[in-house]
Each structure stands twice: as C-alpha cells, then as structure tokens.
Design a protein around this motif. Structure first.
Motif, PDB file in Angstrom:
ATOM      1  N   ALA A 112     -40.518  -3.981 -18.544  1.00 42.79           N
ATOM      2  CA  ALA A 112     -39.873  -5.193 -18.034  1.00 42.79           C
ATOM      3  C   ALA A 112     -38.610  -4.802 -17.261  1.00 42.79           C
ATOM      4  O   ALA A 112     -37.966  -3.780 -17.557  1.00 42.79           O
ATOM      5  CB  ALA A 112     -39.534  -6.130 -19.181  1.00 42.79           C
ATOM      6  N   THR A 113     -38.244  -5.564 -16.256  1.00 35.20           N
ATOM      7  CA  THR A 113     -37.056  -5.300 -15.434  1.00 35.20           C
ATOM      8  C   THR A 113     -35.905  -6.190 -15.898  1.00 35.20           C
ATOM      9  O   THR A 113     -36.058  -7.407 -15.996  1.00 35.20           O
ATOM     10  CB  THR A 113     -37.342  -5.544 -13.947  1.00 35.20           C
ATOM     11  OG1 THR A 113     -38.392  -4.679 -13.524  1.00 35.20           O
ATOM     12  CG2 THR A 113     -36.102  -5.287 -13.102  1.00 35.20           C
ATOM     13  N   VAL A 114     -34.723  -5.550 -16.162  1.00 37.31           N
ATOM     14  CA  VAL A 114     -33.515  -6.292 -16.566  1.00 37.31           C
ATOM     15  C   VAL A 114     -32.441  -6.040 -15.521  1.00 37.31           C
ATOM     16  O   VAL A 114     -32.174  -4.874 -15.167  1.00 37.31           O
ATOM     17  CB  VAL A 114     -33.044  -5.862 -17.968  1.00 37.31           C
ATOM     18  CG1 VAL A 114     -31.828  -6.705 -18.387  1.00 37.31           C
ATOM     19  CG2 VAL A 114     -34.167  -6.001 -18.987  1.00 37.31           C
ATOM     20  N   THR A 115     -31.826  -7.109 -15.045  1.00 36.57           N
ATOM     21  CA  THR A 115     -30.854  -7.015 -13.956  1.00 36.57           C
ATOM     22  C   THR A 115     -29.563  -7.722 -14.346  1.00 36.57           C
ATOM     23  O   THR A 115     -29.605  -8.831 -14.915  1.00 36.57           O
ATOM     24  CB  THR A 115     -31.401  -7.646 -12.665  1.00 36.57           C
ATOM     25  OG1 THR A 115     -32.647  -7.006 -12.326  1.00 36.57           O
ATOM     26  CG2 THR A 115     -30.422  -7.512 -11.515  1.00 36.57           C
ATOM     27  N   ALA A 116     -28.426  -7.078 -14.032  1.00 35.80           N
ATOM     28  CA  ALA A 116     -27.097  -7.704 -14.174  1.00 35.80           C
ATOM     29  C   ALA A 116     -26.308  -7.354 -12.924  1.00 35.80           C
ATOM     30  O   ALA A 116     -26.003  -6.175 -12.681  1.00 35.80           O
ATOM     31  CB  ALA A 116     -26.386  -7.191 -15.430  1.00 35.80           C
TER      32      ALA A 116
ATOM     33  N   VAL B 120     -27.594 -12.162 -16.689  1.00 41.99           N
ATOM     34  CA  VAL B 120     -28.530 -11.078 -16.981  1.00 41.99           C
ATOM     35  C   VAL B 120     -29.946 -11.661 -16.971  1.00 41.99           C
ATOM     36  O   VAL B 120     -30.214 -12.665 -17.656  1.00 41.99           O
ATOM     37  CB  VAL B 120     -28.230 -10.414 -18.334  1.00 41.99           C
ATOM     38  CG1 VAL B 120     -29.122  -9.191 -18.542  1.00 41.99           C
ATOM     39  CG2 VAL B 120     -26.760 -10.012 -18.415  1.00 41.99           C
ATOM     40  N   THR B 121     -30.853 -11.059 -16.171  1.00 41.02           N
ATOM     41  CA  THR B 121     -32.212 -11.605 -15.993  1.00 41.02           C
ATOM     42  C   THR B 121     -33.240 -10.562 -16.428  1.00 41.02           C
ATOM     43  O   THR B 121     -33.118  -9.379 -16.114  1.00 41.02           O
ATOM     44  CB  THR B 121     -32.472 -11.993 -14.533  1.00 41.02           C
ATOM     45  OG1 THR B 121     -31.489 -12.955 -14.131  1.00 41.02           O
ATOM     46  CG2 THR B 121     -33.871 -12.589 -14.367  1.00 41.02           C
ATOM     47  N   ALA B 122     -34.305 -11.046 -17.141  1.00 39.18           N
ATOM     48  CA  ALA B 122     -35.431 -10.183 -17.557  1.00 39.18           C
ATOM     49  C   ALA B 122     -36.708 -10.711 -16.938  1.00 39.18           C
ATOM     50  O   ALA B 122     -37.010 -11.913 -17.004  1.00 39.18           O
ATOM     51  CB  ALA B 122     -35.564 -10.144 -19.074  1.00 39.18           C
TER      52      ALA B 122
END
Length: 439
Positions: free
Chosen positions: A48-52, A76-78
């Motif tokens: 899974a991709t996590v972005t901040a 923060v998005t998953a």
C-alpha cells in the motif's frame, strides 16, 4: 547572533572594507509518521502507498510504514489496489514519532453473466441472487451484481424453470462470471403401465441334465402372440407367450406387477423301466405373490424378482401314439385332466426364486461354448432387452406317487436333470417391452 543581515567591516592603517552577512535560523530536526495499513478484517496490506506532503513510501509485508518529515501539519493518505483510499490528519513535531494507522475498506467486486434456457434462448425477468444482493435479468438475459469480496453461491430462478446454482469467488475490486442454462420445470412423474413378452427365438432355459447341454427352447412369440413352433424345440416348449405386466414408478425407478408363465409340456421317454412307455409331462408354473424389481426408463435398466411354484402332471400316452410316430402336440390328445393320469395331484417341484436383470451375465453351465458369455442387455431404442438370471437351484420332485412300481418322482427327476444345484440352471429371456405413459 540572531538570524538576520549584518554588516561586517575590516579596517587597516590604509583602508577600510565592509561586507553584508545574512544569518539564517537553524533548521529544526525532522519528525516521523509511522503506522500500519490493514483491511477491515485486520489483515496486513502489503504494498500500500502512504503519503504525507511530498513524501511517500510503501508498506512492508506486515503492513508497516515509516515517513521522515519536517515538523508541521499533514494529511496522511493510504492507497491500495482494490481498496478505498483513506486520509487522516496528523501534526508532526521535531524529533517525535506520530502514529497513524489505517484500516482500508475493500472495493466491491461484480458478478455478471447471462441466463438462458437449455436451447440458448435468453431469459429476461429471471432473478439472480448472491448473498444479500439480487438482480433481475434484462431482456437479453444479462445481469450484474455488486458484492463485497468473498465466495458466493449464485442462484438463478425463472418462472417455469428449475433453479440452478454456481459457486464463484470475487476478489476486491475484481469481477467474476456466472452464466446459467436453465432446465424447464419438470412435470411430476406419473406411474406408467407396461407389458412385456419373451421373444422365443433368442431365449432359453438351461437345465441341470447330466451332459449340462440340454436347453429348453421357447416357441416363437411376436407382438405378444404365439406363432407356430417351427424351430423344432428339443424340450418342454411353451405354447403361449411368457408375459410380464405391471406398473412403473419413475419416482424411485421400481415396478410391481405379475409374470405369467404358460405351462411347459412335451413327450418324454420313460427311462426308469420299459413298463410305462412314452409319457406326457406338463409343468404349471405360477408366481407366488406379486413380482417386482427395478425399472429405469431413462437407462433401460430392468430387473425382475419373483418366486414360482411348479406343479407337475404326468400322463401315459404310450397307448395313444406309436413310438415310431409320436404326436407333434401330445397334450392335445389328452381326453381330460384325469385321463391316463399317472402322477398324483400333489406332484410338484419346490418353489424357485428367480432374479433376472439386464445387468447380469454368466458363463458357467451355459449351453454355449465355454468361451462364450451370455450377457444381459439394457432395453434399446426398439424396446428390446435381454434379461439374465442368477444361477438357481431346483429341488427334487415330490408327491408324484408310483405307477407300475415306477416312482414318478424319480422319473421326473431323471428326465429333468433334478435336483440341480446352483450353476446348473440359468435363463436368458429376450424380452420386448411396451411402455405406456399415464397412470
């Protein structure tokens, strides 16, 4: 010094120089955003991709991740394939760890297909269901169901058709296909009447005579009617047709009814002594209670189970016919049941249980060569089948009395090759069936 711009000067005896110097504030240390990404069942989501902000990473096999970011406020998005993305707010401070976990909801998948009849015609208005979801087919028989990931039993129903089911598995965000070809609703199966008769030219009864090769041939029988016995039967011909009548019950592939055996009769030579001369023998064969068995109309598999009682009568005919010119039909010359009777009215053979089937075959004791096998045959498209018995035993004649010091019991036994144990007596019946629909 505080952050800002300063003028720095340098002087010598001969000159003075200055320069502007800007001092920036020291950068704060980064903080960390870390956590795990799972599905709603708590299972880890790998990859899974996590972005901040402008920093991103992918989760490990256990669903964990870690991001190093400057202090500040973040969304923060998953994201994961087949799952709905999720975002959370987080504030990151210098040299601190902020935990942000995600539980992602799987995207629905689809089950789609076409419902038709067995001839390929599309069935509009059919109902297709899977779990708690259902849909109605369009005019072209198509349907689509939106369902959560999982394994489903998909059922299709249509008026005047039998329901059908399939099992299929839907992955998160994936699709599965389930097509149906429905069978028409069957009418309740009603009992059917049938009649059958033995066709004599390919049927025989083999008895336990000493040479083990003396068959009883039946007179010809066609269409349920006897015809002249022009094949010249060697032993005990029957003048009428052996018939079976009964009711087929398709619900459990059984039948019940009656078997009618005409009398078996012929001239036999008295071998016990020369006192009696030629004698006439008749065996009245009657069934005890009803007959029955299995009867599968679809496969043509048939069996018959019955028990027969054999009553024997012996007459003297030596005074009527000469030895050199015996009668073709000696029983027609008997004046009455009491005329020239030698045996008592109690003369009989023990009851014999007969079990025949289209599935049986045998070799032992057959009048055919040892390498031949007599096999039953299921009812074919011409409604003809061959039924073969188990090997059965026949006991000794009893109650026949004595004439001219000759025991008639022994005479019957000698002429018929009895008593005969299992393996000495077999029957093969070529049988033609007439099945009528309706009760």
């Amino acid at each position: 010094l505080a952050a800002g711009t300063y003028t720095h000067g340098v002087s010598t005896a001969n000159d003075t120089a200055t320069a502007q110097i800007t001092l920036n504030a020291a950068s704060p240390d980064n903080g960390t955003v870390a956590g795990t990404v799972t599905d709603t069942n708590g299972d880890a989501l790998s990859g899974a991709t996590v972005t901040a902000g402008d920093v991103s990473t992918t989760t490990a096999s256990d669903g964990s991740y870690s991001l190093s970011v400057a202090p500040g406020d973040y969304q923060v998005t998953a994201d994961a394939d087949g799952y709905l993305s999720a975002s959370k707010s987080a504030t990151v401070t210098e040299n601190s760890n902020t935990t942000v976990d995600f539980s992602l909801t799987a995207e629905d998948g689809t089950i789609s297909g076409v419902v038709q009849d067995r001839n390929g015609n599309n069935l509009g208005g059919a109902t297709v269901s899977a779990g708690s979801q259902s849909a109605t087919t369009a005019a072209d028989g198509s349907y689509t169901l939106s369902v959560a990931p999982g394994t489903y039993t998909v059922e299709a129903n249509a008026t005047n058709f039998q329901a059908a089911t399939q099992t299929t598995t839907v992955e998160a965000g994936g699709s599965a296909t389930a097509d149906f070809a429905l069978e028409p609703q069957s009418e309740p199966e009603q009992p059917m009447q049938f009649t059958a008769y033995v066709r004599g030219e390919e049927s025989y009864l083999h008895t336990g005579t000493p040479d083990n090769s003396r068959p009883i041939l039946y007179s010809r029988c066609r269409g349920g009617e006897p015809t002249p016995a022009d094949q010249g039967p060697d032993f005990l011909p029957t003048d009428d047709c052996i018939t079976i009548e009964g009711t087929i019950y398709p619900s459990n592939d059984t039948w019940r009814g009656d078997v009618d055996f005409p009398p078996a009769r012929d001239i036999i030579n008295e071998t016990e002594s020369d006192t009696i001369g030629n004698i006439y023998f008749r065996a009245n064969i009657t069934t005890i209670d009803q007959a029955g068995g299995t009867f599968d109309v679809d496969t043509g598999r048939v069996s018959v189970e019955t028990t027969v009682d054999i009553g024997v009568t012996v007459w003297s005919i030596g005074s009527i016919f000469s030895v050199s010119s015996p009668a073709a039909n000696p029983y027609s010359q008997v004046v009455s049941e009491s005329s020239n009777r030698l045996s008592d009215s109690t003369c009989r053979l023990p009851s014999v249980s007969i079990n025949v089937s289209t599935e049986k075959s045998y070799q032992t004791g057959s009048p055919f060569p040892a390498t031949s096998t007599v096999s039953g045959q299921r009812i074919n498209d011409s409604d003809i089948g061959k039924l073969v018995t188990d090997d059965f035993s026949v006991g000794s004649a009893t109650g026949c009395g004595t004439t001219f010091f000759v025991p008639i019991n022994d005479q019957v036994n000698t002429e018929q090759g009895i008593p005969a144990g299992t393996g000495d007596n077999e029957v093969a019946y070529l049988t033609e069936f007439n099945i009528q629909t309706g009760s």
